[in-house]
Design a protein around this motif. Structure first.
Motif, PDB file in Angstrom:
ATOM      1  N   VAL A   1      20.488   9.087  18.311  1.00  0.00           N
ATOM      2  CA  VAL A   1      21.327   9.198  19.514  1.00  0.00           C
ATOM      3  C   VAL A   1      22.659   9.874  19.175  1.00  0.00           C
ATOM      4  N   GLU A   2      23.296   9.458  18.080  1.00  0.00           N
ATOM      5  CA  GLU A   2      24.596  10.023  17.712  1.00  0.00           C
ATOM      6  C   GLU A   2      24.462  11.466  17.248  1.00  0.00           C
ATOM      7  N   ALA A   3      23.356  11.800  16.583  1.00  0.00           N
ATOM      8  CA  ALA A   3      23.133  13.184  16.160  1.00  0.00           C
ATOM      9  C   ALA A   3      22.909  14.094  17.363  1.00  0.00           C
ATOM     10  N   ILE A   4      22.144  13.621  18.361  1.00  0.00           N
ATOM     11  CA  ILE A   4      21.922  14.421  19.566  1.00  0.00           C
ATOM     12  C   ILE A   4      23.238  14.650  20.300  1.00  0.00           C
TER      13      ILE A   4
ATOM     14  N   ALA B   1      25.114  17.276  18.271  1.00  0.00           N
ATOM     15  CA  ALA B   1      24.490  18.598  18.379  1.00  0.00           C
ATOM     16  C   ALA B   1      24.777  19.235  19.733  1.00  0.00           C
ATOM     17  N   ALA B   2      24.777  18.420  20.785  1.00  0.00           N
ATOM     18  CA  ALA B   2      25.040  18.950  22.122  1.00  0.00           C
ATOM     19  C   ALA B   2      26.511  19.283  22.318  1.00  0.00           C
ATOM     20  N   PHE B   3      27.399  18.402  21.879  1.00  0.00           N
ATOM     21  CA  PHE B   3      28.841  18.599  22.104  1.00  0.00           C
ATOM     22  C   PHE B   3      29.384  19.777  21.306  1.00  0.00           C
ATOM     23  N   LEU B   4      29.012  19.865  20.035  1.00  0.00           N
ATOM     24  CA  LEU B   4      29.534  20.926  19.168  1.00  0.00           C
ATOM     25  C   LEU B   4      28.611  22.147  19.115  1.00  0.00           C
ATOM     26  N   GLN B   5      27.458  22.085  19.802  1.00  0.00           N
ATOM     27  CA  GLN B   5      26.484  23.183  19.786  1.00  0.00           C
ATOM     28  C   GLN B   5      26.115  23.566  18.349  1.00  0.00           C
ATOM     29  N   VAL B   6      25.626  22.558  17.608  1.00  0.00           N
ATOM     30  CA  VAL B   6      25.226  22.752  16.210  1.00  0.00           C
ATOM     31  C   VAL B   6      23.730  23.065  16.201  1.00  0.00           C
ATOM     32  N   GLN B   7      23.379  24.342  16.192  1.00  0.00           N
ATOM     33  CA  GLN B   7      21.975  24.734  16.290  1.00  0.00           C
ATOM     34  C   GLN B   7      21.128  24.240  15.119  1.00  0.00           C
TER      35      GLN B   7
ATOM     36  N   LEU C   1      21.389  21.502  13.478  1.00  0.00           N
ATOM     37  CA  LEU C   1      21.129  20.087  13.697  1.00  0.00           C
ATOM     38  C   LEU C   1      20.097  19.899  14.804  1.00  0.00           C
ATOM     39  N   ALA C   2      20.232  20.668  15.889  1.00  0.00           N
ATOM     40  CA  ALA C   2      19.240  20.597  16.966  1.00  0.00           C
ATOM     41  C   ALA C   2      17.849  20.953  16.438  1.00  0.00           C
ATOM     42  N   LYS C   3      17.783  21.965  15.584  1.00  0.00           N
ATOM     43  CA  LYS C   3      16.507  22.378  14.991  1.00  0.00           C
ATOM     44  C   LYS C   3      15.934  21.267  14.107  1.00  0.00           C
ATOM     45  N   HIS C   4      16.786  20.626  13.320  1.00  0.00           N
ATOM     46  CA  HIS C   4      16.323  19.530  12.460  1.00  0.00           C
ATOM     47  C   HIS C   4      15.767  18.381  13.300  1.00  0.00           C
ATOM     48  N   LEU C   5      16.420  18.080  14.400  1.00  0.00           N
ATOM     49  CA  LEU C   5      15.935  17.012  15.267  1.00  0.00           C
ATOM     50  C   LEU C   5      14.544  17.338  15.820  1.00  0.00           C
ATOM     51  N   VAL C   6      14.325  18.601  16.190  1.00  0.00           N
ATOM     52  CA  VAL C   6      12.999  19.026  16.654  1.00  0.00           C
ATOM     53  C   VAL C   6      11.962  18.794  15.561  1.00  0.00           C
ATOM     54  N   GLU C   7      12.329  19.092  14.329  1.00  0.00           N
ATOM     55  CA  GLU C   7      11.377  19.016  13.226  1.00  0.00           C
ATOM     56  C   GLU C   7      10.996  17.584  12.854  1.00  0.00           C
ATOM     57  N   ILE C   8      11.821  16.592  13.213  1.00  0.00           N
ATOM     58  CA  ILE C   8      11.502  15.212  12.826  1.00  0.00           C
ATOM     59  C   ILE C   8      10.988  14.392  14.017  1.00  0.00           C
ATOM     60  N   ILE C   9      10.627  15.056  15.119  1.00  0.00           N
ATOM     61  CA  ILE C   9      10.013  14.334  16.229  1.00  0.00           C
ATOM     62  C   ILE C   9       8.704  13.708  15.761  1.00  0.00           C
TER      63      ILE C   9
ATOM     64  N   GLY D   1      21.692  17.172  27.641  1.00  0.00           N
ATOM     65  CA  GLY D   1      21.434  18.580  27.934  1.00  0.00           C
ATOM     66  C   GLY D   1      21.085  19.418  26.722  1.00  0.00           C
ATOM     67  N   LEU D   2      20.461  18.807  25.726  1.00  0.00           N
ATOM     68  CA  LEU D   2      20.031  19.557  24.541  1.00  0.00           C
ATOM     69  C   LEU D   2      18.618  20.068  24.822  1.00  0.00           C
ATOM     70  N   MET D   3      18.534  21.254  25.421  1.00  0.00           N
ATOM     71  CA  MET D   3      17.306  21.673  26.079  1.00  0.00           C
ATOM     72  C   MET D   3      16.150  21.985  25.126  1.00  0.00           C
ATOM     73  N   ALA D   4      16.440  22.571  23.970  1.00  0.00           N
ATOM     74  CA  ALA D   4      15.356  22.876  23.031  1.00  0.00           C
ATOM     75  C   ALA D   4      14.676  21.594  22.563  1.00  0.00           C
ATOM     76  N   LEU D   5      15.466  20.574  22.281  1.00  0.00           N
ATOM     77  CA  LEU D   5      14.908  19.291  21.856  1.00  0.00           C
ATOM     78  C   LEU D   5      14.198  18.605  23.021  1.00  0.00           C
ATOM     79  N   TYR D   6      14.775  18.703  24.199  1.00  0.00           N
ATOM     80  CA  TYR D   6      14.176  18.135  25.408  1.00  0.00           C
ATOM     81  C   TYR D   6      12.757  18.666  25.615  1.00  0.00           C
ATOM     82  N   HIS D   7      12.617  19.981  25.526  1.00  0.00           N
ATOM     83  CA  HIS D   7      11.301  20.584  25.754  1.00  0.00           C
ATOM     84  C   HIS D   7      10.341  20.259  24.606  1.00  0.00           C
ATOM     85  N   ALA D   8      10.814  20.306  23.358  1.00  0.00           N
ATOM     86  CA  ALA D   8       9.943  20.030  22.207  1.00  0.00           C
ATOM     87  C   ALA D   8       9.441  18.591  22.242  1.00  0.00           C
ATOM     88  N   ALA D   9      10.310  17.643  22.585  1.00  0.00           N
ATOM     89  CA  ALA D   9       9.895  16.242  22.657  1.00  0.00           C
ATOM     90  C   ALA D   9       8.904  16.032  23.800  1.00  0.00           C
ATOM     91  N   ALA D  10       9.136  16.706  24.930  1.00  0.00           N
ATOM     92  CA  ALA D  10       8.206  16.599  26.059  1.00  0.00           C
ATOM     93  C   ALA D  10       6.827  17.135  25.666  1.00  0.00           C
TER      94      ALA D  10
END
Length: 453
Positions: free
Chosen positions: A77-80, A83-89, A91-99, A115-124
């Motif tokens: 939760v804190e990483a997301i 990643a969203a607030f600072l737009q750390v791509q 980190l967002a990519k790493h989160l996708v990889e550990i789903i 509103g972290l859309m890449a992770l939103y879609h990958a998790a869906a």
């Protein structure tokens, strides 16, 4: 210069972090925008980041330095949020990889909130692929709009193609077999998806999926007893149902693994004119260009290869009875020895990844390929585990294994067998129709347009 080494103090929840300004600007869109804005913070040596958790910011810094931490629920939760607030791509990519199946609902819901859309879609997409197992929990725990979005998606479909050489104009008798086929939803029949182009060869070719497109690189055509390398490379766009060609590698090759990762294809080792090679080439889809990467530690053909958590791993044999697993470090363009497996009269012939585990399929005693043994290497703990018992490997089915969600699909002419991966065990879960083709097979998953299903 002094300017390029300028350091900043960043205060997050009272915790103080000292980092180079250029490192932050290169890594985070927030800092890029800040220093373009001309705001007063641009001239400050100390910046207070409000509304963030210190632990989330620390996780971001750890990932930016190249580490790949496994995160618990609170850390996710804190990483997301970070990643969203600072737009750390990265980190967002790493989160996708550990789903995975334990965190996908949390990832999906939290990514929607921030509103972290890449992770939103990958998790869906991950949830959709496991909907049979997750549906009751999804309906119980998620808002209706998130449920509806998951159900609007098309799950990935199991696809297979045989090993075929090129097909000349006078060989139309073979065209009927030169097809990509997908297993229908009830698992009872295979349906034709598309035909291979006449000049495409899947025999000893590099075959992989990247961004829901199928790539076929090189391969062979037989001229008498001689293997002739095919120069043509093909891409199949499942959305448009069209084949296209693209540039061939600088070094033609066959009998090699092809891996797709982060917009690039990696052609690893292989053979050319009966010479086994250690060269590696990368193809950037965005630029349409091949370039050489760091050579393998030694020449290898037909190596077992897989991806896990955004990392590339390859098995190299080392006589006698030794299987070494190397990782290709994309940042540093180098190969790193990760671990060594020594088993009596046995080598790793196939490798697949599930979560942070690498499963190595190897022949049984005295080269017995019908009794396949399996060992698991955990990337987080660095420990090997031998799976109990042995696995029936009729006609090499386990060597075709591909993973979707918490299931591994294996395939031969007799049956498609789905295994449930539970911790360090594989348990048969579902038996479906086999693929009616002889010879070697390529298997993978593609998301088909709804009209194709």
């Amino acid at each position: 210069s002094l300017r390029s080494r300028q350091t900043l103090k960043l205060v997050v929840e009272g915790a103080v972090f000292t980092e180079e300004k250029d490192f932050l600007v290169q890594s985070c869109e927030y800092f890029q925008a800040l220093y373009r804005s001309g705001m007063k913070e641009c001239r400050q040596q100390e910046i207070h980041l409000k509304g963030l958790c210190a632990r989330g910011f620390l996780i971001a810094l750890v990932v930016l330095r190249g580490e790949r931490p496994i995160l618990d629920a609170d850390e996710i939760v804190e990483a997301i949020e970070c990643a969203a607030f600072l737009q750390v791509q990265p980190l967002a990519k790493h989160l996708v990889e550990i789903i995975d199946s334990d965190n996908c609902l949390l990832m999906y819901h939290t990514a929607a909130n921030f509103g972290l859309m890449a992770l939103y879609h990958a998790a869906a997409m991950f949830i959709r692929n496991m909907y049979h197992d997750l549906e009751s929990e999804v309906r119980k725990s998620l808002p209706i709009e998130l449920v509806l979005y998951v159900e609007s998606l098309v799950p990935s479909t199991f696809v297979a193609v045989g090993a075929h050489s090129t097909c000349g104009v006078n060989e139309t008798i073979h065209v009927g077999n030169r097809t990509l086929c997908h297993l229908d939803d009830d698992g009872k029949s295979w349906k034709v998806l598309t035909e291979l182009p006449p000049k495409a060869s899947t025999s000893m070719a590099g075959v992989t999926v990247l961004d829901n497109k199928l790539y076929v690189v090189c391969g062979i055509q037989l001229q008498g007893a001689q293997k002739q390398a095919v120069e043509s490379c093909f891409c199949y766009n499942v959305e448009s149902d069209e084949w296209s060609t693209f540039a061939s590698p600088k070094q033609l090759r066959y009998n090699f693994p092809l891996v797709g990762l982060d917009g690039c294809l990696y052609a690893i080792g292989g053979e050319y004119k009966q010479t086994i090679m250690s060269s590696v080439e990368t193809y950037k889809v965005g630029t349409g260009r091949w370039s050489f990467a760091a050579h393998l530690p030694r020449p290898v053909a037909g190596a077992a290869c897989t991806k896990s958590m955004g990392r590339i791993f390859v098995c190299l044999w080392k006589p006698m009875e030794t299987t070494e697993i190397y990782e290709y470090l994309t940042r540093n363009d180098q190969w790193l020895l990760v671990t060594t497996l020594i088993r009596h009269q046995s080598y790793g012939h196939a490798i697949v990844a599930h979560r942070d585990n690498l499963f190595v399929m190897r022949n049984g005693p005295q080269d017995d390929f019908l009794r396949c043994m399996m060992d698991c290497y955990n990337l987080s703990t660095g420990q090997w585990t031998t799976l109990p018992g042995h696995f029936a490997n009729s006609k090499g089915s386990l060597f075709t294994a591909v993973v979707r969600g918490d299931s591994a699909y294996t395939l031969n002419r007799t049956m498609t067998l789905e295994y449930a991966i539970e911790g360090k065990t594989w348990k048969p879960r579902n038996q479906m129709k086999g693929f009616p083709r002889s010879g070697s097979l390529w298997t993978f998953f593609l998301r088909l347009p709804k009209g194709n299903r």
